[in-house]
Design a protein around this motif. Structure first.
Motif, PDB file in Angstrom:
ATOM      1  N   GLY A 122     -46.258  52.833  44.376  1.00  0.00           N
ATOM      2  CA  GLY A 122     -47.097  52.010  43.518  1.00  0.00           C
ATOM      3  C   GLY A 122     -47.404  52.785  42.241  1.00  0.00           C
ATOM      4  N   PRO A 123     -47.663  52.103  41.131  1.00  0.00           N
ATOM      5  CA  PRO A 123     -47.857  52.806  39.865  1.00  0.00           C
ATOM      6  C   PRO A 123     -49.043  53.767  39.862  1.00  0.00           C
ATOM      7  CG  PRO A 123     -48.339  50.461  39.635  1.00  0.00           C
ATOM      8  CD  PRO A 123     -47.775  50.666  41.006  1.00  0.00           C
ATOM      9  N   ASN A 124     -50.041  53.535  40.699  1.00  0.00           N
ATOM     10  CA  ASN A 124     -51.224  54.395  40.727  1.00  0.00           C
ATOM     11  C   ASN A 124     -51.435  55.058  42.083  1.00  0.00           C
ATOM     12  OD1 ASN A 124     -51.991  53.700  38.019  1.00  0.00           O
ATOM     13  ND2 ASN A 124     -52.619  51.715  38.824  1.00  0.00           N
ATOM     14  N   ASP A 125     -50.413  55.040  42.927  1.00  0.00           N
ATOM     15  CA  ASP A 125     -50.549  55.626  44.260  1.00  0.00           C
ATOM     16  C   ASP A 125     -50.651  57.142  44.192  1.00  0.00           C
ATOM     17  OD1 ASP A 125     -50.440  53.188  45.457  1.00  0.00           O
ATOM     18  OD2 ASP A 125     -48.459  53.443  46.343  1.00  0.00           O
ATOM     19  N   GLU A 126     -51.570  57.677  44.955  1.00  0.00           N
ATOM     20  CA  GLU A 126     -51.672  59.121  45.163  1.00  0.00           C
ATOM     21  C   GLU A 126     -51.044  59.401  46.521  1.00  0.00           C
ATOM     22  OE1 GLU A 126     -53.128  61.437  43.106  1.00  0.00           O
ATOM     23  OE2 GLU A 126     -53.450  59.897  41.588  1.00  0.00           O
ATOM     24  N   ARG A 127     -49.870  59.961  46.538  1.00  0.00           N
ATOM     25  CA  ARG A 127     -49.165  60.225  47.796  1.00  0.00           C
ATOM     26  C   ARG A 127     -48.938  61.730  47.916  1.00  0.00           C
ATOM     27  NH1 ARG A 127     -45.731  55.466  49.729  1.00  0.00           N
ATOM     28  NH2 ARG A 127     -44.555  57.118  50.700  1.00  0.00           N
ATOM     29  N   PRO A 128     -49.744  62.392  48.723  1.00  0.00           N
ATOM     30  CA  PRO A 128     -49.639  63.853  48.839  1.00  0.00           C
ATOM     31  C   PRO A 128     -48.232  64.335  49.210  1.00  0.00           C
ATOM     32  CG  PRO A 128     -51.603  63.060  49.950  1.00  0.00           C
ATOM     33  CD  PRO A 128     -50.823  61.848  49.534  1.00  0.00           C
ATOM     34  N   ALA A 129     -47.514  63.544  50.006  1.00  0.00           N
ATOM     35  CA  ALA A 129     -46.161  63.951  50.417  1.00  0.00           C
ATOM     36  C   ALA A 129     -45.101  63.462  49.437  1.00  0.00           C
ATOM     37  CB  ALA A 129     -45.866  63.445  51.825  1.00  0.00           C
ATOM     38  N   GLY A 130     -45.523  62.878  48.330  1.00  0.00           N
ATOM     39  CA  GLY A 130     -44.569  62.395  47.344  1.00  0.00           C
ATOM     40  C   GLY A 130     -44.195  60.943  47.587  1.00  0.00           C
TER      41      GLY A 130
END
Length: 165
Positions: free
Chosen positions: A81-89
């Motif tokens: 998603g354009p604003n997703d914070e995904r620690p694993a990428g």
């Protein structure tokens, strides 16, 4: 080795590898079968891509980067998603296109899913989109109803059934 879920889907399409590649990478064609979205990019390694709404709003619901592009054999992109914070990428989606006579085996592998909930979502999404792609390439028309609507109806029915009211 990762504990993150991976989704793999294989379909067979009566088409050439070039037709499948074109259907995956041409914005106008993706708009035909991808439910109110189109995929926009120049499809060069390192380039951005967007899963853009076709309503003229300019909103991209998904974004990513082209990691590999080998026409008409293989396309690899990141997806988030354009604003997703995904620690694993971001997720990683690979499209492998393999010819066999008059048909193509298309394998979609979606890796680095964030959790089981995302796995459930893509497990409904990819088969729906790919069924519409297959039908479009083989008949020139998309399915008469969006397959994703069935999933939404089943989900609503399940929620109503589980509602304690």
């Amino acid at each position: 080795m990762t504990d993150r879920p991976t989704f793999v889907y294989v379909t067979f399409i009566q088409a050439t590898p070039e037709q499948v590649w074109h259907a995956l990478t041409d914005a106008d064609v993706t708009a035909e079968y991808w439910a109110e979205h189109c995929n926009i990019s120049d499809w060069q390694v390192g380039s951005a891509w967007e899963h853009l709404r076709t309503d003229g709003s300019g909103i991209a619901d998904l974004v990513g980067t082209v990691l590999e592009a080998v026409p008409p054999k293989r396309l690899v992109i990141t997806r988030t998603g354009p604003n997703d914070e995904r620690p694993a990428g971001p997720g990683r989606v690979t499209f492998d296109i393999e010819p066999h006579g008059d048909i193509v085996r298309l394998t979609v592998t979606h890796e680095n899913l964030s959790d089981d909930a995302e796995y459930v979502l893509v497990s409904a999404g990819w088969p729906s989109v790919l069924a519409n792609l297959k039908t479009f390439l083989e008949t020139g028309r998309v399915l008469p109803q969006g397959p994703w609507e069935m999933y939404a109806e089943m989900r609503a029915a399940r929620m109503a059934f589980n509602d304690p009211k």
